[in-house]
Design a protein around this motif. Structure first.
Motif, short mmCIF file in Angstrom:
data_model
loop_
_atom_site.label_atom_id
_atom_site.label_comp_id
_atom_site.label_asym_id
_atom_site.label_seq_id
_atom_site.Cartn_x
_atom_site.Cartn_y
_atom_site.Cartn_z
N ALA A 397 0.86 -1.19 0.00
CA ALA A 397 0.00 0.00 0.00
C ALA A 397 0.89 1.23 0.00
CB ALA A 397 -0.92 0.01 1.22
N ARG A 398 0.34 2.35 -0.48
CA ARG A 398 1.03 3.63 -0.44
C ARG A 398 0.70 4.32 0.88
NH1 ARG A 398 -0.85 7.21 -3.85
NH2 ARG A 398 1.07 8.35 -4.31
N ILE A 399 1.70 4.89 1.51
CA ILE A 399 1.52 5.54 2.80
C ILE A 399 2.26 6.88 2.78
CG2 ILE A 399 1.33 3.35 4.04
CD1 ILE A 399 4.20 3.85 5.06
N ARG A 400 1.96 7.70 3.77
CA ARG A 400 2.71 8.94 3.97
C ARG A 400 2.67 9.29 5.45
NH1 ARG A 400 2.11 14.69 0.63
NH2 ARG A 400 4.25 15.39 1.02
N ALA A 401 3.83 9.55 6.01
CA ALA A 401 3.92 9.92 7.42
C ALA A 401 3.66 11.41 7.57
CB ALA A 401 5.30 9.57 7.98
N PRO A 402 2.99 11.81 8.65
CA PRO A 402 2.80 13.25 8.88
C PRO A 402 4.14 13.93 9.13
CG PRO A 402 2.16 11.99 10.82
CD PRO A 402 2.43 10.99 9.74
N HIS A 403 4.26 15.18 8.68
CA HIS A 403 5.53 15.88 8.84
C HIS A 403 5.77 16.18 10.32
CE1 HIS A 403 8.95 18.39 7.92
NE2 HIS A 403 8.44 19.34 8.69
N THR A 404 6.88 15.68 10.80
CA THR A 404 7.31 15.93 12.18
C THR A 404 8.69 16.55 12.14
OG1 THR A 404 6.04 14.02 12.99
CG2 THR A 404 7.77 14.88 14.42
N SER A 405 8.80 17.76 12.63
CA SER A 405 10.10 18.43 12.62
C SER A 405 11.01 17.81 13.68
CB SER A 405 9.92 19.92 12.89
OG SER A 405 9.44 20.15 14.21
N LEU A 406 12.29 18.07 13.54
CA LEU A 406 13.24 17.55 14.51
C LEU A 406 12.98 18.15 15.89
CD1 LEU A 406 15.68 15.78 15.00
CD2 LEU A 406 17.16 17.68 14.33
N ARG A 407 12.55 19.41 15.95
CA ARG A 407 12.24 20.05 17.22
C ARG A 407 11.07 19.34 17.91
NH1 ARG A 407 14.97 22.49 20.71
NH2 ARG A 407 14.11 20.76 21.88
N GLU A 408 10.05 18.98 17.15
CA GLU A 408 8.90 18.27 17.74
C GLU A 408 9.31 16.91 18.26
OE1 GLU A 408 5.37 20.21 14.92
OE2 GLU A 408 6.32 18.30 14.39
N ALA A 409 10.14 16.20 17.49
CA ALA A 409 10.59 14.89 17.94
C ALA A 409 11.45 15.00 19.20
CB ALA A 409 11.37 14.19 16.83
N ASN A 411 11.23 17.32 21.51
CA ASN A 411 10.34 17.63 22.63
C ASN A 411 9.64 16.38 23.14
OD1 ASN A 411 11.03 20.33 22.43
ND2 ASN A 411 9.25 20.89 21.22
N ILE A 412 9.22 15.52 22.24
CA ILE A 412 8.55 14.28 22.66
C ILE A 412 9.52 13.38 23.40
CG2 ILE A 412 7.45 12.18 21.80
CD1 ILE A 412 6.26 13.83 19.54
N CYS A 413 10.75 13.25 22.89
CA CYS A 413 11.74 12.42 23.57
C CYS A 413 12.10 12.99 24.94
CB CYS A 413 12.98 12.28 22.70
SG CYS A 413 12.74 11.27 21.23
N ASN A 414 12.22 14.30 25.04
CA ASN A 414 12.50 14.91 26.34
C ASN A 414 11.36 14.69 27.32
OD1 ASN A 414 14.91 15.79 25.30
ND2 ASN A 414 14.23 17.90 24.96
N LYS A 415 10.13 14.73 26.81
CA LYS A 415 8.97 14.53 27.66
C LYS A 415 8.96 13.15 28.28
CE LYS A 415 3.90 14.41 27.42
NZ LYS A 415 2.72 14.59 26.52
N HIS A 416 9.41 12.15 27.51
CA HIS A 416 9.39 10.76 27.98
C HIS A 416 10.79 10.27 28.36
CE1 HIS A 416 5.19 10.30 26.75
NE2 HIS A 416 5.50 10.86 25.61
N ALA A 417 11.68 11.19 28.70
CA ALA A 417 13.05 10.79 29.02
C ALA A 417 13.11 9.87 30.24
CB ALA A 417 13.90 12.03 29.26
N LYS A 418 12.16 9.99 31.16
CA LYS A 418 12.17 9.15 32.36
C LYS A 418 11.89 7.69 32.04
CE LYS A 418 10.82 12.83 35.57
NZ LYS A 418 9.82 13.28 36.58
N ARG A 419 11.35 7.42 30.86
CA ARG A 419 11.07 6.04 30.48
C ARG A 419 12.31 5.32 29.93
NH1 ARG A 419 5.91 4.16 29.81
NH2 ARG A 419 4.23 5.64 30.21
N THR A 420 13.41 6.04 29.77
CA THR A 420 14.62 5.43 29.19
C THR A 420 15.18 4.40 30.17
OG1 THR A 420 15.09 7.51 28.06
CG2 THR A 420 16.87 5.88 28.19
N PRO A 421 15.20 3.11 29.81
CA PRO A 421 15.72 2.09 30.74
C PRO A 421 17.24 2.04 30.73
CG PRO A 421 14.93 1.05 28.74
CD PRO A 421 14.65 2.51 28.58
N ASP A 422 17.80 1.61 31.83
CA ASP A 422 19.24 1.40 31.93
C ASP A 422 19.53 -0.08 31.72
OD1 ASP A 422 20.05 4.05 32.50
OD2 ASP A 422 19.34 3.82 34.56
#
Length: 451
Positions: A397-409, A411-422
């Protein structure tokens, strides 16, 4: 001119403006009603013109002769249900005896023209029941993901399909994936959406970005391990292989193989273990695989062989240990050296963005979905992000991902930084990041008072 005429002109003008500027709004306000009426009114004649009808049964012909009535007409598939969606219509059809789901799929383009809709796709739900999905406008032109998605463990929504449904990356079903594509084709945006979706899950992210880390290192707060050069990547991959062997020893120790335990409760992978013993799953993202396979000297060649061997071992054995590979690259052919085709054969999920030649598309789909090769090389250059996805089942099938800027990504990773396992096995490759700053203080012309 009466008020009714004025109102009608305004409505028509508003509908035309919405259809031009906001096709999604036009569909929800006017299009869905008009399309439903058009499908119901034209249904019998369109099916007859497309050859999707069957002659009446012999007993009906006999009854018509006995009663001296007109000969019954050919019968189209029964409409079991018609359901409007935010992007189109979903038609569920019950096939008549003698009809096949392939006949409906082969007539998809004619149905699209006859019903004046943008796209038509079909799939068989079960024997004798076919679902026809119709889209009222180009949903890939301006991707808008639905607010509610069916997210599950190790299953994240990453793109929108051309039929309006959500495309999920399900690692439990398709453990390993390959994403080829030319420069400026949309691979980076697809990868950001993938990382942003995984960031909120209980999963360890491991990244290998040999472009000096420009793609993955800004997201470092959510990564348990990162490598930005081939030497570090080799050590990281070998550490992952060791981690995989330790996980297998844990599964072996807790398989619970006794005469009193039913077969369904015997552990064969990490998902069969109890929650308190289950190790965290690991998703390995390789940004540019060619940088790991190229070499210029004998020492580089030895390092390259060890890297490919480690990747092949992870692809072959990593699924049960909860290790999943997501490999990206511009090309992934045999010219990268020995072991590449063996590695590619283990990567079940394929998502090809725009490629520069047909051979690159054949590398992605030639061995699993030959029909998708033509679709992959027809992606225009002015629509970055559009891709063709397929798997070993042969469907695509043909797909297209929504545009996500590096800044948005970020911010999301920083928001969930506490989930990073050791992970102890990967502690040496944990990226060193500064602590997150406190909440921002609004700037003012006067400096705050000091004690």
């Amino acid at each position: 001119m009466t008020w009714f005429t004025v109102a009608l002109v305004l409505v028509v003008a508003a509908a035309g403006l919405l259809r031009w500027r906001r096709p999604a709004w036009y569909w929800l306000t006017f299009g869905v009603t008009l399309a439903s009426l058009r499908v119901l009114v034209r249904y019998a004649s369109v099916m007859d013109a497309c050859g999707l009808t069957v002659p009446p049964a012999r007993w009906r012909l006999a009854l018509a002769r006995m009663a001296n009535r007109e000969v019954p007409q050919s019968r189209p598939p029964r409409i079991l249900r018609i359901r409007p969606t935010r992007t189109g219509l979903v038609l569920r059809l019950g096939l008549r005896p003698g009809q096949d789901a392939f006949d409906v799929a082969a007539s998809a383009d004619r149905l699209r023209h006859s019903f004046a809709l943008y796209g038509v796709t079909s799939r068989e739900l079960r024997s004798g029941v076919v679902e026809v999905r119709m889209t009222g406008y180009d949903v890939l032109r301006r991707v808008q993901m639905p607010t509610k998605t069916d997210a599950r463990p190790m299953r994240v929504p990453v793109a929108l399909r051309e039929d309006g449904s959500v495309h999920y990356r399900d690692y439990r079903t398709v453990p390993h994936g390959l994403t080829p594509g030319a420069t400026e084709s949309g691979k980076s945006v697809y990868q950001r959406n993938l990382v942003a979706g995984l960031a909120s899950l209980d999963v360890a992210l491991v990244g290998i970005d040999c472009k000096q880390g420009v793609e993955l290192f800004p997201l470092a707060r959510r990564f348990s391990a990162l490598a930005d050069n081939p030497d570090t990547a080799l050590a990281l991959l070998e550490a992952l292989v060791t981690h995989m062997e330790d996980v297998y020893q844990l599964i072996r120790a807790n398989q619970r193989i006794t005469v009193n335990v039913p077969d369904a409760e015997i552990a064969a992978d990490i998902w069969d273990l109890p929650d308190d013993l289950r190790p965290v799953p690991v998703v390995v993202l390789v940004d540019e695989v060619a940088e790991l396979a190229l070499f210029a000297s004998k020492d580089d060649e030895k390092r390259r062989d060890r890297i490919i061997t480690a990747l092949v071992r992870l692809a072959q054995l990593g699924r049960a240990a909860g290790i999943y590979l997501e490999i990206c690259g511009q090309r992934f052919g045999s010219e990268l050296g020995k072991g590449i085709t063996m590695l590619r054969a283990q990567l079940t999920g394929r998502t090809a963005h725009r490629v520069n030649d047909e051979s690159s598309a054949n590398m992605a789909f030639g061995d699993i979905a030959p029909d998708a090769v033509l679709a992959a090389i027809q992606i225009p250059t002015d629509t970055p992000g559009i891709a063709v996805t397929g798997d070993a089942s042969g469907g695509w099938a043909r797909i297209r991902a929504p545009h996500t800027s590096l800044r948005e990504a970020v911010n999301i990773c920083n928001k969930h930084a506490k989930r990073t396992p050791d992970l102890p096995a990967l502690a040496a490759f944990r990226p060193a990041v500064a602590l997150l700053p406190p909440a921002r203080v609004p700037l003012s012309k006067t400096a705050p008072a000091t004690a």
